[in-house]
Design an enzyme around this catalytic site. Structure first.
Site, short mmCIF file in Angstrom:
data_model
loop_
_atom_site.label_atom_id
_atom_site.label_comp_id
_atom_site.label_asym_id
_atom_site.label_seq_id
_atom_site.Cartn_x
_atom_site.Cartn_y
_atom_site.Cartn_z
N CYS A 200 0.84 -1.20 0.00
CA CYS A 200 0.00 0.00 0.00
C CYS A 200 0.87 1.26 0.00
O CYS A 200 1.53 1.54 -0.99
CB CYS A 200 -0.98 -0.04 1.18
N HIS B 57 -3.48 -5.77 1.25
CA HIS B 57 -2.75 -5.92 2.51
C HIS B 57 -2.67 -7.37 2.96
O HIS B 57 -3.59 -7.84 3.63
CB HIS B 57 -3.45 -5.11 3.60
N GLU C 249 -1.04 -8.54 5.32
CA GLU C 249 -0.97 -8.62 6.79
C GLU C 249 -2.36 -8.58 7.43
O GLU C 249 -2.51 -8.93 8.60
CB GLU C 249 -0.07 -7.51 7.35
#
Lengths: 247, 92
Positions: free
Chosen positions: A86, A203, A205
């Site tokens: 990002c 993302h 994560e």
């Protein structure tokens, strides 16, 4: 593997990234501050998401001049693995470590949603644990995620197999409707020509445990672990031996 | 060399950064549509950019030009997506 997670003023996915790497995957993580000038002995660096420097001027434009970025650029030049997610992707583009740029979403809205991305290539340090054509369910949350580059650059990315992820629908079809932000070629993730620097808007994560809806994101990090461990890839092996011998 | 003009002490650089032709400019499009909605159908195109004023110390015009261009290339504009131009005015 030893990971470095960089925090810029305004980063906000650094803690989650460190939690996934350390807490869920059992990796070693060093937290790095943007004012640090050295990385220490690392196998991979993560530039996390967020709003570094308040997104002033352009997303990532200020962060690329942070003291730590010289060290990150040196690490990348030596073949070290670098992933930007990002805002991290935006910083890598601004720094010239990845081609292209990320601009305001086509519909001008900040998007926070689950998306599907198709794995275009598995012969990379970032997707070797995926299947070619595999559809990953990973969320996006960004206002400036529209990937642009000139026609010559896009051609070079295609022929060099540098487009690693494309937005798609749940069945893996890349259509106008499956492109959330207007990115050219539905590009969600690209790598550099050498193959050691990678940026993606979704993302991983935030898709690393079933508690929050899925684990597809783990595959990105686990691919990097796999490539940093035993790999036939010359770049990665060279990096590894360099890092092991220490600076 | 001092800046031009009597009593001039430096320069004001006016920098204009605009999206490159061919790069999608959704903000410009949205503003254009708003102008149409307000009754300005003659607006054929609108590109939205940035305007930056940079105040410079007393250096030569040549040096000011070189250095402002460098500032644009290194930070103020991203050559992948933006064009820039600037003018210099002697300031007091």
């Amino acid at each position: 593997m030893r990971w470095g997670v960089v925090t810029f003023p305004g980063s906000n996915d650094d803690a989650q990234t460190a939690f996934v790497l350390e807490g869920l995957l059992g990796e070693k993580v060093a937290r790095l501050w943007h004012k640090d000038t050295t990385l220490g002995a690392l196998d991979a660096v993560v530039l996390p998401g967020g709003f570094s420097y308040g997104d002033y001027l352009r997303c990532g434009a200020m962060a690329r001049f942070s003291p730590i970025m010289s060290a990150v650029e040196g690490f990348a030049a030596d073949g070290g693995l670098v992933i930007g997610v990002c805002n991290g992707f935006q910083i890598l583009c601004e720094a010239g470590l990845l081609p292209g740029a990320l601009v305001r979403n086509r519909d001008l809205r900040f998007l926070c949603q689950r998306t599907h991305v198709r794995v275009e290539d598995t012969d990379t340090a970032f997707t070797n644990r995926c299947r070619r054509g595999e559809v990953l369910d990973i969320p996006i949350k960004h206002g400036e995620g529209c990937y642009v580059a000139d026609a010559a650059t896009l051609d070079a990315l295609e022929t060099g197999r540098q487009i690693v992820l494309r937005y798609c629908d749940a069945e893996g079809r890349v259509t106008a409707g499956s492109n959330p932000n207007g990115s050219l070629g539905s590009i969600a993730g690209v790598r550099n020509a050498r193959g050691n620097v990678f940026g993606m808007m979704p993302h991983p994560e935030y898709a690393a445990e079933w508690l929050v809806g899925g684990e597809d994101g783990r595959k990105i990090f686990l691919s990097m672990v796999a490539s940093g461990g035993v790999s036939s890839d010359a770049v990665v092996s060279a990096t590894r031996s360099k890092v092991v011998s220490g600076p | 060399m001092s800046a031009e003009g009597n009593g001039a002490t430096g320069w004001l650089a006016r920098v204009y950064v605009t999206p490159k032709q061919g790069v999608l400019d959704p903000q410009g499009k949205a503003v254009q549509q708003s102008l149409h909605a307000l009754g300005y159908p003659e607006v054929l195109d609108l590109r939205l950019g940035k305007y930056v004023e940079v105040t410079l110390a007393e250096i030569s015009r040549e040096s000011a030009e070189t250095r402002v261009r460098e500032m644009c290339e290194r930070l103020l504009a991203n050559g992948v997506i933006e064009d820039f131009r600037f003018d210099l005015e002697a300031s007091r």
